[in-house]
Scaffold this motif. Structure first.
Motif, mmCIF file in Angstrom:
data_model
loop_
_atom_site.group_PDB
_atom_site.id
_atom_site.type_symbol
_atom_site.label_atom_id
_atom_site.label_comp_id
_atom_site.label_asym_id
_atom_site.label_seq_id
_atom_site.Cartn_x
_atom_site.Cartn_y
_atom_site.Cartn_z
ATOM 1 N N ALA A 49 -22.154 57.107 51.186
ATOM 2 C CA ALA A 49 -21.630 56.756 52.417
ATOM 3 C C ALA A 49 -21.175 55.582 52.495
ATOM 4 C CB ALA A 49 -22.615 57.287 53.685
ATOM 5 N N LEU A 50 -21.857 54.589 52.176
ATOM 6 C CA LEU A 50 -21.437 53.048 52.386
ATOM 7 C C LEU A 50 -20.249 52.862 51.322
ATOM 8 C CD1 LEU A 50 -24.962 51.188 52.302
ATOM 9 C CD2 LEU A 50 -23.215 51.633 54.182
ATOM 10 N N ARG A 51 -20.206 53.288 50.122
ATOM 11 C CA ARG A 51 -19.073 53.177 49.039
ATOM 12 C C ARG A 51 -17.920 53.711 49.639
ATOM 13 N NH1 ARG A 51 -23.186 54.213 45.217
ATOM 14 N NH2 ARG A 51 -22.694 56.354 45.310
ATOM 15 N N ILE A 52 -18.174 55.039 50.187
ATOM 16 C CA ILE A 52 -16.668 55.623 50.845
ATOM 17 C C ILE A 52 -16.338 54.945 51.871
ATOM 18 C CG2 ILE A 52 -16.016 57.820 51.834
ATOM 19 C CD1 ILE A 52 -18.179 59.384 50.199
ATOM 20 N N GLY A 53 -16.978 54.456 52.913
ATOM 21 C CA GLY A 53 -16.728 53.742 53.869
ATOM 22 C C GLY A 53 -16.150 52.441 53.364
ATOM 23 N N LEU A 54 -16.657 51.638 52.535
ATOM 24 C CA LEU A 54 -15.851 50.537 51.896
ATOM 25 C C LEU A 54 -14.516 50.809 51.400
ATOM 26 C CD1 LEU A 54 -15.964 47.534 51.368
ATOM 27 C CD2 LEU A 54 -17.097 48.077 49.295
ATOM 28 N N PHE A 55 -14.266 51.878 50.621
ATOM 29 C CA PHE A 55 -13.165 52.153 50.319
ATOM 30 C C PHE A 55 -11.989 52.485 51.370
ATOM 31 C CE2 PHE A 55 -9.992 55.770 49.211
ATOM 32 C CZ PHE A 55 -9.384 55.006 48.089
ATOM 33 N N MET A 56 -12.438 53.291 52.336
ATOM 34 C CA MET A 56 -11.665 53.245 53.537
ATOM 35 C C MET A 56 -11.089 52.099 54.392
ATOM 36 S SD MET A 56 -12.539 55.064 57.152
ATOM 37 C CE MET A 56 -11.176 55.249 58.495
ATOM 38 N N ARG A 57 -12.050 51.122 54.166
ATOM 39 C CA ARG A 57 -11.723 49.783 55.068
ATOM 40 C C ARG A 57 -10.873 49.062 53.936
ATOM 41 N NH1 ARG A 57 -16.056 52.188 56.767
ATOM 42 N NH2 ARG A 57 -16.746 51.681 59.011
ATOM 43 N N LEU A 58 -11.012 49.103 52.807
ATOM 44 C CA LEU A 58 -10.229 48.368 51.848
ATOM 45 C C LEU A 58 -8.793 48.823 52.102
ATOM 46 C CD1 LEU A 58 -12.251 48.113 48.662
ATOM 47 C CD2 LEU A 58 -11.543 46.041 50.348
#
Length: 419
Positions: A91-100
């Motif tokens: 979830a943290l990795r997916i959330g970071l991708f979205m924010r980038l």
């Protein structure tokens, strides 16, 4: 006996860490929600796309590409997470991708112009959609593991209330200062950068504070196509099937949302104060209503809040069409903000209440994939209708779809009452 013991152990873990996890979700929801609302509400992003392209049809294309990305990722993420004992790292990795991708949207606005800016913006919107769809699965699955069902509405209501207060204040200032003042050479890009910073702060709160039980609702790992083959078993549930149909008709109605601000702009202009003022109306109503939707949903079930939100949505669209003055538009955007808030909370929470806990990931995947398919088609058609026939046929079609949704929900049994 072992499965029962594991369930009791997981429940004990959830209870022991409830305060910590509640705070983590609240902080993430407050900060990330405040950021995301700046670009997800039907105000700033459609206005930016219209400024960039000068075409109502291309506004629809941009919105469709965002939704197309949201269509592709849910099943991939659901299949990847359904067997895992822990969801938080992914979830943290997916959330970071979205924010980038939000940061990329800002950089494109500053660095490029002309056709290259349009092409790059459309590409980033598609990738942002993929991140959004994946995050929706991962974070809803995480929510279902760490927050008891009868506490979720209250949590979402309060986090959205505080986040909405922040977003409402920022939205007006963004219109008056960032857009009108052309901050850093591109006011809209500055809004996207602000969204990136706020949402990263929320993700950091989840990463530092969240505690997730290991091994609950764990299923055997299967290929993606095996998960897709299980769809008929989920659709065999009559009420879940009716829920999906109601969601689809409501999603079609939502195709009109990007054009609310363009319609308002055709009446009062699309300068910074006008966009910021209507965004403030939308977000303020969204904010205040979240407490009501969450409290009512926890007590009476989310079928009721879903129906009330749809009724308010219909009434607000009529006000938008029939009273296109400054006061009427402000009133309409208040109603639209409250209704769409209630719809999103009801739909996202209600889907967790169908069927057994171990099937949550695949129900989320199926629901969000279907939502993405309809959402990808809807704005494209909406842009064509608005360009060829004007706004009134588009809004009347939206009202028709909302009326069908209301009828379907009226006939649907509340899953809360079945458990």
């Amino acid at each position: 006996m072992t499965q029962r013991a594991d369930t009791e152990s997981a429940d004990d873990f959830v209870t022991a860490n409830l305060k910590r996890n509640y705070s983590a979700h609240f902080l993430d929801g407050m900060l990330s929600f405040a950021g995301f609302r700046l670009i997800s509400t039907p105000t700033f992003t459609p206005a930016y796309l219209f400024l960039l392209t000068g075409s109502k049809a291309l506004v629809g294309v941009g919105s469709s590409l965002l939704q197309a990305g949201m269509m592709l990722s849910p099943m991939l993420v659901a299949a990847a997470l359904s067997h895992r004992g822990q969801v938080l790292p992914a979830a943290l990795r997916i959330g970071l991708f979205m924010r980038l991708m939000i940061l990329a949207l800002a950089l494109v606005g500053w660095v490029l112009d002309g056709p290259s800016a349009i092409a790059a913006t459309f590409l980033v919107l598609f990738l942002l959609g993929m991140g959004t769809g994946g995050q929706r699965i991962a974070f809803n699955l995480l929510l279902s593991k760490v927050i008891p069902i009868r506490r979720r509405g209250r949590l979402q209501g309060w986090r959205n209330f505080v986040g909405g207060l922040i977003a409402a204040g920022i939205s007006y200032l963004a219109g008056v200062w960032l857009i009108e003042g052309d901050f850093l050479g591109n006011g809209y890009a500055s809004i996207f950068l602000l969204t990136f910073l706020l949402s990263c702060a929320g993700l950091l709160a989840i990463g530092l504070m969240m505690r997730e039980p290991r091994g609950t609702a764990m299923t055997v790992r299967r290929p993606l196509f095996a998960h897709i083959a299980s769809f008929p078993s989920h659709l065999a549930d009559r009420d879940f099937r009716a829920f999906l149909i109601a969601q689809s008709t409501c999603t079609l109605a939502r195709a009109a949302a990007p054009f609310y601000i363009l319609f308002a702009g055709s009446r009062i202009g699309l300068d910074g104060p006008a966009v910021g003022g209507l965004a403030l109306c939308f977000m303020a109503a969204d904010t205040v209503s979240n407490l009501l939707w969450g409290r009512l949903g926890d007590k009476a079930g989310y079928r009721i809040t879903y129906m009330l939100a749809i009724g308010l949505w219909i009434a607000s669209t009529l006000v938008l069409m029939l009273i296109p003055s400054g006061f009427g538009l402000a009133l309409a955007f208040c109603g639209l903000g409250a209704s769409i808030s209630g719809y999103l909370m009801s739909q996202q929470t209600m889907v967790l209440e169908f069927g057994p806990r171990e099937d949550v990931a695949m129900r989320l995947g199926l629901t969000n994939t279907l939502d993405g398919i309809v959402s990808a088609i809807g704005p494209l058609l909406g842009g064509m209708v608005a360009s060829l026939f004007g706004y009134d046929p588009l809004f009347l079609g939206s009202i028709a779809m909302l009326s069908i949704t209301l009828l379907l929900l009226f006939r649907l049994r509340d899953p809360r009452r079945e458990t």
